[in-house]
Design a protein around this motif. Sequence first.
Motif, PDB file in Angstrom:
ATOM      1  N   SER A   1      -3.274   6.552 -11.201  1.00  0.00           N
ATOM      2  CA  SER A   1      -2.625   7.777 -10.741  1.00  0.00           C
ATOM      3  C   SER A   1      -1.263   7.960 -11.376  1.00  0.00           C
ATOM      4  N   LEU A   2      -0.500   6.876 -11.469  1.00  0.00           N
ATOM      5  CA  LEU A   2       0.825   6.968 -12.079  1.00  0.00           C
ATOM      6  C   LEU A   2       0.728   7.407 -13.528  1.00  0.00           C
ATOM      7  N   ALA A   3      -0.189   6.792 -14.288  1.00  0.00           N
ATOM      8  CA  ALA A   3      -0.358   7.159 -15.696  1.00  0.00           C
ATOM      9  C   ALA A   3      -0.820   8.602 -15.832  1.00  0.00           C
ATOM     10  N   LEU A   4      -1.773   9.025 -14.983  1.00  0.00           N
ATOM     11  CA  LEU A   4      -2.277  10.396 -15.044  1.00  0.00           C
ATOM     12  C   LEU A   4      -1.191  11.400 -14.690  1.00  0.00           C
ATOM     13  N   GLY A   5      -0.396  11.104 -13.659  1.00  0.00           N
ATOM     14  CA  GLY A   5       0.664  12.017 -13.259  1.00  0.00           C
ATOM     15  C   GLY A   5       1.710  12.198 -14.338  1.00  0.00           C
TER      16      GLY A   5
ATOM     17  N   ALA B   1       0.827  -1.203   0.000  1.00  0.00           N
ATOM     18  CA  ALA B   1       0.000   0.000   0.000  1.00  0.00           C
ATOM     19  C   ALA B   1       0.862   1.253   0.000  1.00  0.00           C
ATOM     20  N   GLY B   2       2.016   1.192   0.665  1.00  0.00           N
ATOM     21  CA  GLY B   2       2.929   2.331   0.648  1.00  0.00           C
ATOM     22  C   GLY B   2       3.421   2.630  -0.753  1.00  0.00           C
ATOM     23  N   ASP B   3       3.726   1.589  -1.512  1.00  0.00           N
ATOM     24  CA  ASP B   3       4.151   1.774  -2.899  1.00  0.00           C
ATOM     25  C   ASP B   3       3.033   2.382  -3.720  1.00  0.00           C
ATOM     26  N   ALA B   4       1.806   1.906  -3.500  1.00  0.00           N
ATOM     27  CA  ALA B   4       0.669   2.447  -4.240  1.00  0.00           C
ATOM     28  C   ALA B   4       0.452   3.925  -3.932  1.00  0.00           C
ATOM     29  N   LEU B   5       0.524   4.284  -2.656  1.00  0.00           N
ATOM     30  CA  LEU B   5       0.292   5.673  -2.280  1.00  0.00           C
ATOM     31  C   LEU B   5       1.430   6.583  -2.734  1.00  0.00           C
ATOM     32  N   SER B   6       2.645   6.048  -2.811  1.00  0.00           N
ATOM     33  CA  SER B   6       3.760   6.875  -3.272  1.00  0.00           C
ATOM     34  C   SER B   6       3.565   7.303  -4.716  1.00  0.00           C
ATOM     35  N   HIS B   7       2.898   6.473  -5.501  1.00  0.00           N
ATOM     36  CA  HIS B   7       2.587   6.844  -6.879  1.00  0.00           C
ATOM     37  C   HIS B   7       1.302   7.662  -6.959  1.00  0.00           C
ATOM     38  N   ALA B   8       0.421   7.473  -5.993  1.00  0.00           N
ATOM     39  CA  ALA B   8      -0.855   8.186  -6.004  1.00  0.00           C
ATOM     40  C   ALA B   8      -0.682   9.683  -5.807  1.00  0.00           C
ATOM     41  N   VAL B   9       0.411  10.107  -5.155  1.00  0.00           N
ATOM     42  CA  VAL B   9       0.609  11.550  -4.942  1.00  0.00           C
ATOM     43  C   VAL B   9       1.071  12.250  -6.213  1.00  0.00           C
ATOM     44  N   LEU B  10       1.500  11.481  -7.225  1.00  0.00           N
ATOM     45  CA  LEU B  10       2.089  12.090  -8.421  1.00  0.00           C
ATOM     46  C   LEU B  10       1.133  13.013  -9.169  1.00  0.00           C
ATOM     47  N   PRO B  11      -0.160  12.650  -9.384  1.00  0.00           N
ATOM     48  CA  PRO B  11      -1.044  13.605 -10.076  1.00  0.00           C
ATOM     49  C   PRO B  11      -1.179  14.935  -9.351  1.00  0.00           C
TER      50      PRO B  11
ATOM     51  N   ILE C   1      -3.318  16.272  -0.983  1.00  0.00           N
ATOM     52  CA  ILE C   1      -4.766  16.201  -1.212  1.00  0.00           C
ATOM     53  C   ILE C   1      -5.112  14.993  -2.075  1.00  0.00           C
ATOM     54  N   VAL C   2      -4.391  14.827  -3.185  1.00  0.00           N
ATOM     55  CA  VAL C   2      -4.711  13.720  -4.095  1.00  0.00           C
ATOM     56  C   VAL C   2      -4.349  12.378  -3.457  1.00  0.00           C
ATOM     57  N   GLY C   3      -3.200  12.304  -2.766  1.00  0.00           N
ATOM     58  CA  GLY C   3      -2.820  11.054  -2.122  1.00  0.00           C
ATOM     59  C   GLY C   3      -3.822  10.626  -1.063  1.00  0.00           C
ATOM     60  N   LEU C   4      -4.266  11.578  -0.243  1.00  0.00           N
ATOM     61  CA  LEU C   4      -5.257  11.244   0.790  1.00  0.00           C
ATOM     62  C   LEU C   4      -6.590  10.857   0.156  1.00  0.00           C
ATOM     63  N   LEU C   5      -6.954  11.544  -0.941  1.00  0.00           N
ATOM     64  CA  LEU C   5      -8.201  11.214  -1.640  1.00  0.00           C
ATOM     65  C   LEU C   5      -8.152   9.790  -2.195  1.00  0.00           C
ATOM     66  N   VAL C   6      -7.019   9.433  -2.791  1.00  0.00           N
ATOM     67  CA  VAL C   6      -6.873   8.082  -3.334  1.00  0.00           C
ATOM     68  C   VAL C   6      -6.943   7.044  -2.218  1.00  0.00           C
ATOM     69  N   ALA C   7      -6.304   7.321  -1.075  1.00  0.00           N
ATOM     70  CA  ALA C   7      -6.328   6.384   0.045  1.00  0.00           C
ATOM     71  C   ALA C   7      -7.755   6.183   0.560  1.00  0.00           C
ATOM     72  N   LEU C   8      -8.504   7.279   0.708  1.00  0.00           N
ATOM     73  CA  LEU C   8      -9.871   7.173   1.209  1.00  0.00           C
ATOM     74  C   LEU C   8     -10.783   6.490   0.188  1.00  0.00           C
ATOM     75  N   LEU C   9     -10.594   6.796  -1.106  1.00  0.00           N
ATOM     76  CA  LEU C   9     -11.402   6.147  -2.137  1.00  0.00           C
ATOM     77  C   LEU C   9     -11.116   4.654  -2.202  1.00  0.00           C
ATOM     78  N   SER C  10      -9.854   4.277  -2.039  1.00  0.00           N
ATOM     79  CA  SER C  10      -9.510   2.859  -2.054  1.00  0.00           C
ATOM     80  C   SER C  10     -10.166   2.128  -0.893  1.00  0.00           C
ATOM     81  N   GLY C  11     -10.131   2.751   0.282  1.00  0.00           N
ATOM     82  CA  GLY C  11     -10.798   2.145   1.434  1.00  0.00           C
ATOM     83  C   GLY C  11     -12.293   2.043   1.246  1.00  0.00           C
ATOM     84  N   TRP C  12     -12.896   3.087   0.635  1.00  0.00           N
ATOM     85  CA  TRP C  12     -14.344   3.069   0.389  1.00  0.00           C
ATOM     86  C   TRP C  12     -14.727   1.964  -0.593  1.00  0.00           C
TER      87      TRP C  12
END
Length: 288
Positions: free
Chosen positions: A107-111, A44-54, A76-87
């Motif tokens: 997120s990685l592709a978008l960033g 999950a840490g690896d996923a979130l590290s890429h999620a902040v890129l956008p 903002i985007v990293g926290l949003l991705v984390a909360l959306l993943s949990g939801w």
Amino acid sequence: MTHAFFDAFIAFGFMRRSLVACLALSLSITPLGVFLLLRRMSLAGDALSHAVLPGVAVGYLLCGMSLLAMGAGGFIVGLLVALLSGWVSTTTSLPEDASFAGFYLSSLALGVTLVSLRGSGVDLLHLLFGSLLAVDNSSLMFIGVIASATLLILGWGYRALVTEAFDAPFLQVRSRHLPRLIHALFLGLLVMNLVAGFQILGTLMTVGLMMLPAIAARCWANRLPWMLALAVVIGMVSALLGLIWSWYQSLPAGPAIVLTATFFFFVSVLFGTEKGIFPLVKRVKPTR
């Protein structure tokens, strides 16, 4: 001999700033890696590290290389991705790691796409791999504030974080929403430190400093306080030796630090007294 070993830090201010930044980041991000390991959320840490890129990319497009704008966007985007993943994981039958993987790849592709719209290949490499040797005073202040805030929050909520990691149903007895609040707090700390790390190690290398010392510490220690302390020490030593290695061998600083942590990881996996394949000291089982 000692003078030659530390000659780069004595002679050059940018090396001292890089070392201080890495030590401060190690102090706060490696304990989070230990908690991720105990929660079985290492990837999950690896996923979130890429999620902040956008978010970082949006801040870059709007304000250029503004640390405040890129940091705020990434958080903002990293926290949003984390909360959306949990939801998604709670409202569907998908496991949490699957939802993290879906958001992380998107997120990685978008960033990368956003940075490519106005940036150059150099800008993209800066965001992905950081620019450790170009750390300035504002970056040091930014990392120091985040590291200090993380340590204070971890100290304040240590018991709750440990309980949520090992016995979440116990917290649900006290309050139905308490485990979710603690989990959200932990994810917020995680994203905050990943945003701090992207400035010096990039979004790809930061997770290496977070998880490798944590895994190495788990191979040597079985009690959480010792595990946390050992992870911090391994992270700091990896930062110091990695910077020295990069200086004398003309290597990229961030990858050199992660490779040094990888060395400690392999040594621990082979010889760790708790989880090692060939433990240096065999544990004696108590007799009844």
